[in-house]
Design an enzyme around this catalytic site. Sequence first.
Site, PDB file in Angstrom:
ATOM      1  N   HIS A 184       0.809  -1.168   0.002  1.00 44.94           N
ATOM      2  CA  HIS A 184       0.032   0.169   0.048  1.00 44.94           C
ATOM      3  C   HIS A 184       0.984   1.344   0.054  1.00 44.94           C
ATOM      4  O   HIS A 184       0.394   2.382  -0.498  1.00 44.94           O
ATOM      5  CB  HIS A 184      -0.761  -0.250   1.190  1.00 44.94           C
TER       6      HIS A 184
ATOM      7  N   ASP B 149       0.011  -7.441   1.511  1.00 49.30           N
ATOM      8  CA  ASP B 149       0.804  -6.028   1.725  1.00 49.30           C
ATOM      9  C   ASP B 149       1.936  -5.933   1.599  1.00 49.30           C
ATOM     10  O   ASP B 149       2.634  -5.164   2.426  1.00 49.30           O
ATOM     11  CB  ASP B 149      -0.032  -5.377   2.980  1.00 49.30           C
TER      12      ASP B 149
ATOM     13  N   SER C 283       4.971   2.402   8.026  1.00 49.18           N
ATOM     14  CA  SER C 283       4.574   1.151   7.089  1.00 49.18           C
ATOM     15  C   SER C 283       5.608   0.702   6.090  1.00 49.18           C
ATOM     16  O   SER C 283       6.211   1.369   5.756  1.00 49.18           O
ATOM     17  CB  SER C 283       3.342   1.583   6.569  1.00 49.18           C
TER      18      SER C 283
END
Length: 344
Positions: free
Chosen positions: A89, A119, A196
Amino acid sequence: MGKRPSFIDDLARASASGAGASQHTGIDDDALLDAYSRTVIGALERVQQSVAHIAVERRAASPASHGASGGSGSGFLFTPDGYLLTNSHVVHGATQLRVTLADGSTHTADLVGDDPSTDLAVLRIGANETLPHAQLGESAGLRVGQIAIAVGSPLGLAQTVTTGVVSALGRSLRSNSGRMIYDVIQTDAALNPGNSGGPLVNSAGQVIGVNTAIIPGAQAICFATAIDSAKWVITQLFAHGRVRRAYIGIAGTTVPVARKVQRYFDLPSTSGVRVMEVVKGSPAALGGVRVDDTVVTIDGVAVDGIDALQRLLDASRIDREVEIGVIRLTQRLNLRVKPVEQTG
């Protein structure tokens, strides 16, 4: 002016004495650190030079928008020749990727491939020298309560470190694509926007997960994709540029199998996958798989958890009938299921 209280003089003498001791007695500063601090510092020293900041540019969301939109995240080098692991993402749909390494150097990156279902994504930067890279550990042997250290660049603040413990194992998390990510590590090591894609490491500085998500509004509930899943995804992305998977149409969770059940049915493992959902019209539904079945084998190979199930449902089983062993109440059943290729 009144007489100065005697305790002030005492503090001044103690301070001077302490300063002198540290300068003249050769006390090692490391001796002043407790064991936990030394562990965290040691782990960080092993991994921090591999952690990178990723700046992302994307096309404008609509013709009415002007210019390009942007974003950022974290990643880490896992090979000496410039391959990085990050979140799908973070980089999905990017038109340009710029990677800033720990030494301050900036590089243009190419996307090797990404997998929204876990992901995860792999990038490559050009490198004329051997780069510091993280050591990939194992997630299969993790224990709840062990130290977990998250490193990343939240809000562009490079080399930010947070610590906590492994809070739970075998969690499921819905990815941005809407699919479930299985075998996720839950930790209370704080994550923030920009974390992230950074590494979650153990006390030895080995990567045990890839930081992926937080629950908005919750405190100390953060998630990382297990590194054993990531290793398999990496091999698929290197080979195909994408992950080809066989799809049978179930959602499940890893559960223990009672020892007496294991012995009675001569099962190869003490755990399996409890079926929580069966998609209507899917290969699993057509093959007779039901909610609350516990999947224990595929073609005779042990399925000891969601991670094993995902690995076994690889491209080799697409459009080929497989035998799925399940425990249903007091029965051991072998069901015939023909997986199809996962799309989307």
